[in-house]
Enzyme design. Structure first.
Site, PDB file in Angstrom:
ATOM      1  N   LYS A   1      -7.966  -1.059  -8.454  1.00 47.77           N
ATOM      2  CA  LYS A   1      -7.291  -0.734  -7.155  1.00 47.77           C
ATOM      3  C   LYS A   1      -8.545  -0.406  -5.956  1.00 47.77           C
ATOM      4  O   LYS A   1      -9.824   0.042  -6.497  1.00 47.77           O
ATOM      5  CB  LYS A   1      -6.392   0.357  -6.987  1.00 47.77           C
TER       6      LYS A   1
HETATM    7  P1  NAD Z   1       2.608  -1.784   5.150  1.00 50.03           P
HETATM    8  O1  NAD Z   1       1.194  -1.255   5.529  1.00 50.03           O
HETATM    9  O2  NAD Z   1       3.110  -3.183   5.209  1.00 50.03           O
HETATM   10  O3  NAD Z   1       3.985  -0.881   5.607  1.00 50.03           O
HETATM   11  C1  NAD Z   1       3.933   0.451   5.438  1.00 50.03           C
HETATM   12  C2  NAD Z   1       5.171   0.963   6.198  1.00 50.03           C
HETATM   13  O4  NAD Z   1       5.156   2.349   5.874  1.00 50.03           O
HETATM   14  C3  NAD Z   1       5.001   0.900   7.646  1.00 50.03           C
HETATM   15  O5  NAD Z   1       6.409   0.612   8.140  1.00 50.03           O
HETATM   16  C4  NAD Z   1       4.320   2.152   7.970  1.00 50.03           C
HETATM   17  O6  NAD Z   1       4.843   2.384   9.381  1.00 50.03           O
HETATM   18  C5  NAD Z   1       5.191   2.953   7.078  1.00 50.03           C
HETATM   19  N1  NAD Z   1       4.710   4.310   6.831  1.00 50.03           N
HETATM   20  C6  NAD Z   1       3.297   4.583   6.829  1.00 50.03           C
HETATM   21  N2  NAD Z   1       3.231   6.105   6.417  1.00 50.03           N
HETATM   22  C7  NAD Z   1       4.339   6.445   6.758  1.00 50.03           C
HETATM   23  C8  NAD Z   1       4.859   7.844   6.626  1.00 50.03           C
HETATM   24  N3  NAD Z   1       4.044   8.946   6.490  1.00 50.03           N
HETATM   25  N4  NAD Z   1       6.130   8.148   6.756  1.00 50.03           N
HETATM   26  C9  NAD Z   1       6.944   7.034   6.983  1.00 50.03           C
HETATM   27  N5  NAD Z   1       6.617   5.873   6.997  1.00 50.03           N
HETATM   28  C10 NAD Z   1       5.411   5.804   6.797  1.00 50.03           C
HETATM   29  O7  NAD Z   1       2.417  -1.362   3.542  1.00 50.03           O
HETATM   30  P2  NAD Z   1       3.368  -2.046   2.150  1.00 50.03           P
HETATM   31  O8  NAD Z   1       2.645  -3.239   1.771  1.00 50.03           O
HETATM   32  O9  NAD Z   1       4.747  -2.477   2.715  1.00 50.03           O
HETATM   33  O10 NAD Z   1       3.259  -1.138   1.146  1.00 50.03           O
HETATM   34  C11 NAD Z   1       4.340  -0.110   1.160  1.00 50.03           C
HETATM   35  C12 NAD Z   1       4.248   0.494  -0.035  1.00 50.03           C
HETATM   36  O11 NAD Z   1       4.373  -0.297  -1.248  1.00 50.03           O
HETATM   37  C13 NAD Z   1       2.743   1.185  -0.636  1.00 50.03           C
HETATM   38  O12 NAD Z   1       3.111   2.556  -1.315  1.00 50.03           O
HETATM   39  C14 NAD Z   1       2.032   0.235  -1.357  1.00 50.03           C
HETATM   40  O13 NAD Z   1       1.191   0.551  -2.403  1.00 50.03           O
HETATM   41  C15 NAD Z   1       3.312  -0.442  -2.292  1.00 50.03           C
HETATM   42  N6  NAD Z   1       3.232  -1.682  -2.860  1.00 50.03           N
HETATM   43  C16 NAD Z   1       2.870  -2.873  -1.988  1.00 50.03           C
HETATM   44  C17 NAD Z   1       2.736  -4.237  -2.296  1.00 50.03           C
HETATM   45  C18 NAD Z   1       2.478  -5.374  -1.587  1.00 50.03           C
HETATM   46  O14 NAD Z   1       2.547  -6.412  -1.950  1.00 50.03           O
HETATM   47  N7  NAD Z   1       2.323  -5.235  -0.140  1.00 50.03           N
HETATM   48  C19 NAD Z   1       2.934  -4.368  -3.671  1.00 50.03           C
HETATM   49  C20 NAD Z   1       3.227  -3.195  -4.613  1.00 50.03           C
HETATM   50  C21 NAD Z   1       3.604  -1.883  -4.019  1.00 50.03           C
END
Ligand code: NAD
Length: 411
Positions: A102
């Site tokens: 990561k």
């Molecule tokens: P992203 O940046 O596209 O979206 C994040 C969302 O969370 C946004 O809507 C943002 O406004 C919101 N957010 C941020 N801080 C916040 C808070 N304090 N309270 C409430 N909402 C908040 O990110 P993503 O890719 O959707 O990732 C979200 C989660 O999923 C993360 O934990 C990431 O590690 C996990 N994840 C993502 C992927 C991927 O393929 N993108 C894969 C596995 C896991």
């Protein structure tokens, strides 16, 4: 408790069940390599700013290390270390030929211009190009990064090592990416939510769902479950929560966010609630899909949802997990629930190496097949050993990595 300590608690619980020897535990819990770099960049206003970037390579017993890059102000070495180890267990649970890694940069992405974002990304690659690579460590998108960032990584890497699209996944579809990668994590969360409902003899129609986070994972989860006839009653982002008892118009909310800087601020067709209130709503399924550490010992007992599907990485503190377990709340853990992204990343990587690509339908079918197999294995193990789905998933992942480490010879 720090993030890595939290993962360690889950690890130890599963390792106890597996009766894993102490020396193997030490080998598996520690990271193989941890890199911290300084990223000095000239901002658009001419000022010099120094960012800190990290890449942690946790374990490579099962193959090249794989894991996202997170751009977020709260990124630090402890968080990256914990997320890297989760990637090792996640790739093993879904049986991909990968280890875990990561990376991330501590930065407020929303305050950057596109050119600043590009300069920071390219400078970061300048610092880490020697330790990544298609046979070694393959980054992908995570919070704050997207297909554009991945395209810059591929391009910058090629300046040092020649053309090699398999160095990074989550690239734009028209630039060596794969159809279906962007939606894959959220779609996977949706697929697995339906599998879980099915195992519990429940129908999707009318199932009330609350989703925290309306970014990549949250929006695609909402779309998938809405299309499956579930009722998405609440969504949220950094601007707060939005609740509608009769169901949010998901397409309308998406359109609103796209036309308002990707934020829901001011979304008119729902009641305003806080992110904390969203977690405590009376719903059938709660899906944290934003940041980690939101379900704590303080709010766990207030959660009314009988099912939690962890779209985000590490949303549940181990103390909270104990409270949920005692209250018989079923938690589908992150290392299985959000594995759809890395699964389709694997398809992309494999196809980059063959210069061959699948269409969207094939990608979706193979994704469902891979996740279903993993879900069934975790479900069966949890019943067989009378442990939570989280402990079963960790047992499956850790067991596979431990076997690979022993078979390849440790000394
Ligand atoms: P992203 O940046 O596209 O979206 C994040 C969302 O969370 C946004 O809507 C943002 O406004 C919101 N957010 C941020 N801080 C916040 C808070 N304090 N309270 C409430 N909402 C908040 O990110 P993503 O890719 O959707 O990732 C979200 C989660 O999923 C993360 O934990 C990431 O590690 C996990 N994840 C993502 C992927 C991927 O393929 N993108 C894969 C596995 C896991």
């Amino acid at each position: 408790m720090r993030s890595f300590e939290a993962v360690q608690r889950y690890f130890e619980r599963a390792a106890d069940e597996l009766e894993l020897a102490g020396s193997m535990r030490t080998l598996l819990i520690r990271a193989r390599r941890e890199v911290q770099v300084q990223i000095p960049v000239e901002m658009d206003n001419g000022e010099l700013h120094s960012f800190i970037g990290y890449r942690v390579q946790h374990n490579r017993a099962r193959g090249p290390m794989k894991g996202g890059l997170r751009y977020h102000p709260e990124v630090d070495l402890d968080e990256v270390r914990s997320l890297a180890s989760l990637m090792t267990w996640k790739t093993a649970v879904v049986d991909l030929p990968y280890g875990g890694a990561k990376g991330g940069i501590s930065v407020e992405v929303h305050k950057l211009s596109p050119r600043e974002l590009e300069r920071i990304t390219r400078k970061f690659v300048d610092e880490i190009h020697d330790i990544i690579g298609p046979d070694n460590d393959i980054p992908a998108p995570d919070m704050g990064t997207d297909h554009r960032v991945m395209a810059w990584i591929m391009n910058q890497y090629s300046k040092y090592h020649g053309f090699n699209p398999a160095v990074v996944t989550g690239k734009p579809v028209e630039h060596y990416g794969i159809p279906g990668r962007e939606e894959a994590t959220g779609r996977g969360v949706g697929i697995l939510t339906l599998k879980l409902l099915g195992r519990l003899g429940r129908k999707p129609a009318g199932t009330r769902v609350a989703i925290q986070g309306f970014g990549n994972v949250g929006t695609h989860t909402a779309k998938y479950l809405h299309e499956a006839d579930c009722k998405i009653v609440a969504i949220s982002d950094t601007t707060g929560g939005y609740f509608r008892k009769d169901g949010i118009d998901v397409a309308g909310a998406l359109h609103y966010a796209i036309t308002h800087d990707r934020l829901l601020h001011g979304y008119p067709d729902a009641e305003r609630i806080t992110n904390e209130q969203l977690l405590e709503l009376d719903v059938d399924v709660l899906i944290p899909a934003a940041i980690g550490g939101v379900i704590t010992a303080d709010n766990a007992a207030k959660i009314k949802a009988p099912l939690i599907v962890e779209g985000a990485n590490a949303p549940t503190h181990p103390d909270a997990d104990d409270i949920l377990d005692a209250a018989r709340v079923i938690v589908l853990p992150d290392i299985l629930a959000n594995a759809g992204g890395v699964t389709v990343s694997y398809f992309e990587w494999a196809q980059n190496r063959q210069f061959y690509s699948w269409g969207l339908n094939r990608v979706r079918q193979e994704l469902e097949k891979t996740l279903t197999t993993a879900f069934e294995s975790v479900w069966d193990l949890s019943k067989e050993r009378d442990v939570s789905l989280r402990t079963a998933a960790f047992m499956l992942g850790i067991g596979r990595v431990a076997r690979a480490a022993s078979l390849s010879g440790i000394s």
